[in-house]
Design an enzyme around this catalytic site. Structure first.
Site, PDB file in Angstrom:
ATOM      1  NE  ARG A   1      -4.478   0.572  10.194  1.00 56.47           N
ATOM      2  CZ  ARG A   1      -3.338   1.002   9.636  1.00 56.47           C
ATOM      3  NH1 ARG A   1      -3.304   2.135   8.976  1.00 56.47           N
ATOM      4  NH2 ARG A   1      -2.258   0.308   9.734  1.00 56.47           N
TER       5      ARG A   1
ATOM      6  CE  LYS B   1      -2.346  -0.600   3.648  1.00 60.43           C
ATOM      7  NZ  LYS B   1      -2.072   0.158   4.805  1.00 60.43           N
TER       8      LYS B   1
ATOM      9  NE  ARG C   1       6.179   0.585  10.232  1.00 60.18           N
ATOM     10  CZ  ARG C   1       5.012   0.707   9.588  1.00 60.18           C
ATOM     11  NH1 ARG C   1       4.983   1.207   8.357  1.00 60.18           N
ATOM     12  NH2 ARG C   1       3.890   0.351  10.148  1.00 60.18           N
TER      13      ARG C   1
ATOM     14  NE  ARG D   1       1.580  -3.143  11.863  1.00 61.10           N
ATOM     15  CZ  ARG D   1       2.644  -3.328  11.069  1.00 61.10           C
ATOM     16  NH1 ARG D   1       3.644  -4.081  11.448  1.00 61.10           N
ATOM     17  NH2 ARG D   1       2.690  -2.753   9.888  1.00 61.10           N
TER      18      ARG D   1
ATOM     19  NE  ARG E   1       7.068  -2.268   6.417  1.00 57.07           N
ATOM     20  CZ  ARG E   1       5.754  -2.026   6.488  1.00 57.07           C
ATOM     21  NH1 ARG E   1       5.090  -1.691   5.404  1.00 57.07           N
ATOM     22  NH2 ARG E   1       5.125  -2.115   7.629  1.00 57.07           N
TER      23      ARG E   1
END
Ligand code: AMP
Length: 225
Positions: free
Chosen positions: A85, A9, A154, A165, A122
């Protein structure tokens, strides 16, 4: 843009924002900037972000309302990344926009196994949010190619926070897919493939929409996902 964590995204929203010259509004990036600047909101938000929990709806709605109040969104529109969300956020957002309606909801679809692999590898620039991975690192010593900031993993890309999540995505965010489908605004796009291939699919949907006719390419078949 809807899509679970790791669907691409963020990467695709940046690309669309450049391609169509429209502001990219990422609530995750806005929150991370608040945390970094140690604002009162940032200090409060940090524990939610680190655990992968959702920030309360009214805080998010106020944040997005103040961002949408700026001139750029009025003249150019926007691509929204990471918001709404929850159903409550979607309700509040629709009220906020009235009498205008959003044009399209693009749903980036990707299997969970791929998501996990992408999130664990990531890496992101702490300053500008540019996205890298262990297989596509910046050119020099984990320093961002774009702004020179530190490229890091992160906090919420830890295995525990990722699980939280993804669960939250299923329980709180996935119901939005049916909502926008019922409104005739949803288009599913496969998030599997190279960033260029996925972008190509997204732009073909948007271009078809922009040129009227209301034609959308077919939904990708199950076996492709
Ligand atoms: P993202 O970069 O979109 O994955 O967002 C990172 C984190 O910011 C999320 O795990 C949440 O803690 C918080 N966040 C971002 N957008 C929202 C939202 N619309 N509602 C609640 N929390 C959010």
């Amino acid at each position: 843009m809807l899509g679970k964590q790791g669907s691409g995204k963020g990467t695709q929203c940046v690309r669309l924002s450049h391609r169509y010259v429209i502001p990219h509004i990422s609530t995750g990036d806005m929150l991370r900037a608040e945390v970094k600047s140690k604002t009162p909101l940032g200090l409060e938000a940090r524990r939610y972000l680190d655990a992968g929990d959702l920030i309360p709806d009214e805080v998010m709605l106020a944040m997005v309302a103040s961002r949408l109040d700026r001139d750029d969104t009025r003249t150019r529109g926007f691509v929204l990344d990471g918001f709404p969300r929850t159903v409550a956020q979607a309700d509040g957002f629709e009220e906020l926009l009235k009498p205008v309606e959003i044009d399209l909801v693009l749903n980036l679809m990707i299997p969970t196994e791929l998501v996990l692999a992408r999130l664990v590898s990531r890496r992101v620039c702490e300053d500008c949010g540019a996205i890298y991975s262990t297989s596509t690192p910046p050119k020099f010593n984990w320093t961002c190619d774009i702004c020179g900031g530190d490229v890091i993993q992160r906090e919420d890309d830890s295995e525990e926070a990722i699980k939280n999540r993804l669960n939250l995505y299923e329980s709180a965010t996935a119901p939005l897919v049916a909502r926008y489908e019922a409104m005739g605004k949803l288009v599913d796009v496969s998030g599997v493939g190279s960033p260029d291939e996925v972008q190509e699919c997204l732009t073909s949907v948007i271009d078809a929409y922009q040129h009227g006719g209301g034609f959308f390419p077919p939904v990708p078949s199950e076996e492709k996902l």
